[in-house]
Design a protein around this motif. Structure first.
Motif, PDB file in Angstrom:
ATOM      1  N   ILE A  45       0.858  -1.183   0.000  1.00 39.17           N
ATOM      2  CA  ILE A  45       0.000   0.000   0.000  1.00 39.17           C
ATOM      3  C   ILE A  45       0.895   1.235   0.000  1.00 39.17           C
ATOM      4  O   ILE A  45       1.847   1.322   0.770  1.00 39.17           O
ATOM      5  CB  ILE A  45      -0.965  -0.012   1.197  1.00 39.17           C
ATOM      6  CG1 ILE A  45      -1.962   1.148   1.100  1.00 39.17           C
ATOM      7  CG2 ILE A  45      -0.228  -0.008   2.531  1.00 39.17           C
ATOM      8  CD1 ILE A  45      -3.147   1.017   2.047  1.00 39.17           C
ATOM      9  N   THR A  46       0.587   2.176  -0.888  1.00 38.15           N
ATOM     10  CA  THR A  46       1.339   3.419  -0.928  1.00 38.15           C
ATOM     11  C   THR A  46       0.809   4.378   0.138  1.00 38.15           C
ATOM     12  O   THR A  46      -0.211   4.127   0.771  1.00 38.15           O
ATOM     13  CB  THR A  46       1.217   4.090  -2.295  1.00 38.15           C
ATOM     14  OG1 THR A  46      -0.150   4.514  -2.468  1.00 38.15           O
ATOM     15  CG2 THR A  46       1.607   3.146  -3.419  1.00 38.15           C
ATOM     16  N   ARG A  47       1.512   5.489   0.291  1.00 39.39           N
ATOM     17  CA  ARG A  47       1.066   6.484   1.261  1.00 39.39           C
ATOM     18  C   ARG A  47      -0.318   7.021   0.895  1.00 39.39           C
ATOM     19  O   ARG A  47      -1.119   7.336   1.761  1.00 39.39           O
ATOM     20  CB  ARG A  47       2.087   7.621   1.366  1.00 39.39           C
ATOM     21  CG  ARG A  47       1.724   8.669   2.405  1.00 39.39           C
ATOM     22  CD  ARG A  47       2.846   9.622   2.699  1.00 39.39           C
ATOM     23  NE  ARG A  47       2.404  10.652   3.628  1.00 39.39           N
ATOM     24  CZ  ARG A  47       2.355  10.488   4.935  1.00 39.39           C
ATOM     25  NH1 ARG A  47       2.733   9.331   5.469  1.00 39.39           N
ATOM     26  NH2 ARG A  47       1.940  11.481   5.716  1.00 39.39           N
ATOM     27  N   GLY A  48      -0.603   7.039  -0.409  1.00 43.92           N
ATOM     28  CA  GLY A  48      -1.905   7.486  -0.887  1.00 43.92           C
ATOM     29  C   GLY A  48      -2.935   6.384  -0.955  1.00 43.92           C
ATOM     30  O   GLY A  48      -4.027   6.575  -1.500  1.00 43.92           O
ATOM     31  N   SER A  49      -2.585   5.204  -0.420  1.00 43.97           N
ATOM     32  CA  SER A  49      -3.485   4.052  -0.300  1.00 43.97           C
ATOM     33  C   SER A  49      -3.779   3.316  -1.596  1.00 43.97           C
ATOM     34  O   SER A  49      -4.811   2.639  -1.700  1.00 43.97           O
ATOM     35  CB  SER A  49      -4.799   4.439   0.410  1.00 43.97           C
ATOM     36  OG  SER A  49      -4.546   4.796   1.758  1.00 43.97           O
TER      37      SER A  49
END
Length: 121
Positions: free
Chosen positions: A51-55
């Motif tokens: 999962i990225t920081r931006g979800s």
């Protein structure tokens, strides 16, 4: 010192569910991509979900439709919801995160200590 601490593992019957949590603690500037890996006895560690920081999320084919990764940036925590569990999901589950300790440093990779998930009747 940055620490990632997993919780939520346990013994569950096939078809059951668990929710794993991984909380980051310590002093740091920002957490970037996070991931869950697992390692079964006698097997190599494998990537389960990211999962990225931006979800934005990605999943291993073996868990698509059954597992869901999410994060709460306000709590510095990543979650893994495990549904429709199968005996082959039995493994130690590890979280991993890219953590930037200060704005002047590049992010480094940190790992949790692992939490055991056992799926058995």
């Amino acid at each position: 010192q940055v620490q990632l601490v997993e919780s939520g593992g346990g013994l569950v019957q096939p078809g059951g569910s668990l929710r794993l949590s991984c909380a980051a603690s310590g002093i740091f500037f920002r957490i970037y991509d996070m991931a869950w890996y697992r390692q079964a006895p006698g097997k190599e560690r494998e990537l389960v979900a990211t999962i990225t920081r931006g979800s934005s999320t990605n999943y291993a084919e073996s868990v698509k439709g059954r597992f869901t990764i999410s994060r709460d940036n306000t709590k510095n925590t990543v979650y893994l919801q495990l549904n429709s569990l199968k005996p082959e999901d039995t493994a130690v589950y590890y979280c991993q995160g890219g953590v930037q300790r200060s704005s002047l440093q590049p992010p480094n990779s940190y790992w949790g200590q692992g939490t055991q998930v056992t799926v058995s009747s």
